[in-house]
Structure formats: structure tokens, C-alpha cells
Design a protein around this motif. Structure first.
Motif, PDB file in Angstrom:
ATOM      1  N   SER A  44     -26.034 -19.670  26.048  1.00 22.60           N
ATOM      2  CA  SER A  44     -24.891 -20.327  26.686  1.00 22.60           C
ATOM      3  C   SER A  44     -24.851 -20.128  28.192  1.00 22.60           C
ATOM      4  O   SER A  44     -24.037 -20.753  28.869  1.00 22.60           O
ATOM      5  CB  SER A  44     -23.582 -19.810  26.079  1.00 22.60           C
ATOM      6  N   GLU A  46     -27.072 -19.335  32.106  1.00 17.85           N
ATOM      7  CA  GLU A  46     -28.307 -19.402  32.890  1.00 17.85           C
ATOM      8  C   GLU A  46     -28.091 -18.612  34.181  1.00 17.85           C
ATOM      9  O   GLU A  46     -27.180 -18.924  34.950  1.00 17.85           O
ATOM     10  CB  GLU A  46     -28.678 -20.852  33.208  1.00 17.85           C
ATOM     11  N   MET A 114     -22.666 -21.770  32.953  1.00 23.15           N
ATOM     12  CA  MET A 114     -22.572 -22.079  31.533  1.00 23.15           C
ATOM     13  C   MET A 114     -23.435 -23.312  31.231  1.00 23.15           C
ATOM     14  O   MET A 114     -23.434 -24.293  31.987  1.00 23.15           O
ATOM     15  CB  MET A 114     -21.121 -22.346  31.130  1.00 23.15           C
ATOM     16  N   THR A 115     -24.156 -23.260  30.143  1.00 27.07           N
ATOM     17  CA  THR A 115     -25.028 -24.362  29.747  1.00 27.07           C
ATOM     18  C   THR A 115     -24.350 -25.226  28.687  1.00 27.07           C
ATOM     19  O   THR A 115     -23.251 -24.909  28.215  1.00 27.07           O
ATOM     20  CB  THR A 115     -26.360 -23.823  29.195  1.00 27.07           C
ATOM     21  N   ASP A 116     -25.040 -26.300  28.296  1.00 28.47           N
ATOM     22  CA  ASP A 116     -24.473 -27.189  27.274  1.00 28.47           C
ATOM     23  C   ASP A 116     -24.578 -26.597  25.871  1.00 28.47           C
ATOM     24  O   ASP A 116     -24.126 -27.216  24.905  1.00 28.47           O
ATOM     25  CB  ASP A 116     -25.161 -28.562  27.317  1.00 28.47           C
ATOM     26  N   LYS A 117     -25.160 -25.406  25.750  1.00 28.27           N
ATOM     27  CA  LYS A 117     -25.288 -24.757  24.443  1.00 28.27           C
ATOM     28  C   LYS A 117     -24.162 -23.763  24.171  1.00 28.27           C
ATOM     29  O   LYS A 117     -24.194 -23.055  23.171  1.00 28.27           O
ATOM     30  CB  LYS A 117     -26.637 -24.033  24.354  1.00 28.27           C
ATOM     31  N   CYS A 118     -23.190 -23.700  25.072  1.00 27.02           N
ATOM     32  CA  CYS A 118     -22.102 -22.745  24.871  1.00 27.02           C
ATOM     33  C   CYS A 118     -21.086 -23.305  23.878  1.00 27.02           C
ATOM     34  O   CYS A 118     -20.898 -24.519  23.753  1.00 27.02           O
ATOM     35  CB  CYS A 118     -21.424 -22.419  26.198  1.00 27.02           C
ATOM     36  N   SER A 119     -20.437 -22.418  23.172  1.00 25.08           N
ATOM     37  CA  SER A 119     -19.406 -22.775  22.203  1.00 25.08           C
ATOM     38  C   SER A 119     -18.040 -22.609  22.860  1.00 25.08           C
ATOM     39  O   SER A 119     -17.929 -22.041  23.947  1.00 25.08           O
ATOM     40  CB  SER A 119     -19.520 -21.885  20.965  1.00 25.08           C
TER      41      SER A 119
END
Length: 211
Positions: A44, A46, A114-119
Motif C-alpha cells: 500500500s 511506496e 499511498m499506492t492504488d493497492k491500499c485498503s
């Protein structure tokens, strides 16, 4: 966040010199990113390096080490893991000279995006709390190291309010490796930046990244 790293030896190998290792005078942003990721990494976030504070004078020495001249083969079947063993003998041992840094000490200013894979539960505050707790306890996923695994690094969090000392030296290091672009796995592209140190500080955040 602010990290402190120190250790007796370091080797940030210049990519154009592969046979005989020759270290940059300062750590590359990609090496520092890997060191911080060894303390805490998550899909999530980087990590990005902002500034490098050089606390000790830049010193180096020449050493000779025995290395191996082949790579460990990749084994997909765990039952055949024995095939990945390399037996060291006169045919695989190869003495090489290295120019390494000695008595290194850095304070690193870094931030994470924050990346696009964070919840929805992944928040910047939660990440900062986790990283601070891990630094306080000395926890890491793997031991951070200065370029080569045998040059392990000590680390701690630089507390807010602590004055960051630095060597009073200006130096132009020229083009240095910034990172590798993995956006196209079939064509991994090196990225470079012009590294300039002013009063012991290299400002990476304002540097232009070149391909």
C-alpha cells in the motif's frame, strides 16, 4: 520520516564498473529505499527519498575479497533445492578488488506515498505508527545493508526536535544512479540524477531525474 543509519563499511557499486567494485561516495536513493523497505514494506506504500545528510567525512579504502563467478540457479521444485548449492573450489573462487567506504553515518529524510493497492484501513497515520514502533524496537523484515549484504547497517529513528549535524563540505558528485524503472519488465531502464552536496546535505527531492 527521518531515519538514521550507520556502520563500519559500505559499498554502493557504480553500475559502469561491474568486475572490480567501485563505490559511489554517497548512497544511491535506490539503496536507501531498499534499506528503509527492509524495516517496513507494504504493497500500500511506496518510499521516496527526500534528503541525505552525511554526518561523517567521506573516507574509503581498497580491499580484496574472494567472490564466486557463477550465480545460484533458480529452482522451482522444492524437492530439488539441493541443485541450488554452489560448491566453492578453485574454479568458482575469484579474488576481486573493491573500493569501499568506511565509517559511514547518514540521516535520511524520506516520505511514503499511498499506492492504488491500499485498503480503506490503510492510512498514513497507521503506517507512521507502525514504522515508528518497529524502529523503536529495532525490528526489520531483513537486516538493512549498505550496498552489499556483508556490510550490514545499524538503524534507529531520528527523533523530532533533534538537530541534524552534518559535515561542512560542498561537493559535486556528477551523475549518479537514482533508481530503476520497472514499468516495462522486458526493458528495465536505469534513472540518473545530478547529485550535489551542500553543507553535507544532498537534496534528492528537487533533483531532475534523467533517463
Amino acid at each position: 520520516m527521518i531515519f538514521e543509519f550507520w556502520g563500519p563499511r559500505a559499498c554502493f557499486t557504480r553500475p559502469e564498473l561491474k568486475v572490480e567494485r567501485y563505490s559511489y561516495d554517497i548512497p544511491t536513493p535506490s539503496a536507501l529505499r531498499a534499506m528503509i523497505s527492509a524495516i517496513y514494506w507494504h504493497p500500500s506504500i511506496e518510499w521516496k527519498i527526500d534528503r541525505i545528510h552525511v554526518l561523517n567525512p567521506i573516507r574509503s579504502e581498497i580491499i580484496k575479497r574472494n567472490e564466486i563467478n557463477k550465480r545460484t540457479p533458480r529452482i522451482n521444485d522444492p524437492a530439488e533445492v539441493y541443485k541450488s548449492v554452489i560448491y566453492i573450489d578453485s574454479d568458482t573462487r575469484e579474488p576481486r578488488t573493491s573500493r569501499i567506504l568506511i565509517d559511514v553515518h547518514y540521516v535520511i529524510e524520506a516520505h511514503f506515498a499511498m499506492t492504488d493497492k491500499c485498503s480503506p484501513d490503510d492510512t498514513p497515520g497507521k503506517v507512521c505508527a507502525i514504522v515508528s514502533r518497529r524502529l523503536e524496537k529495532g525490528q526489520c523484515f531483513s537486516t538493512p545493508y549498505f550496498g552489499c549484504r556483508e556490510f550490514s547497517a545499524f538503524f534507529r529513528q531520528w527523533l523530532d526536535g533533534e538537530e541534524i549535524p552534518a559535515i561542512h563540505e560542498d561537493r559535486d558528485f556528477g551523475l549518479m544512479l537514482y533508481d530503476l524503472d520497472y514499468s516495462n519488465p522486458d526493458c528495465i531502464t536505469p534513472l540518473y540524477f545530478h547529485a550535489v552536496m551542500k553543507n553535507g546535505v544532498i537534496d534528492v527531492s528537487s533533483a531532475e531525474v534523467l533517463r
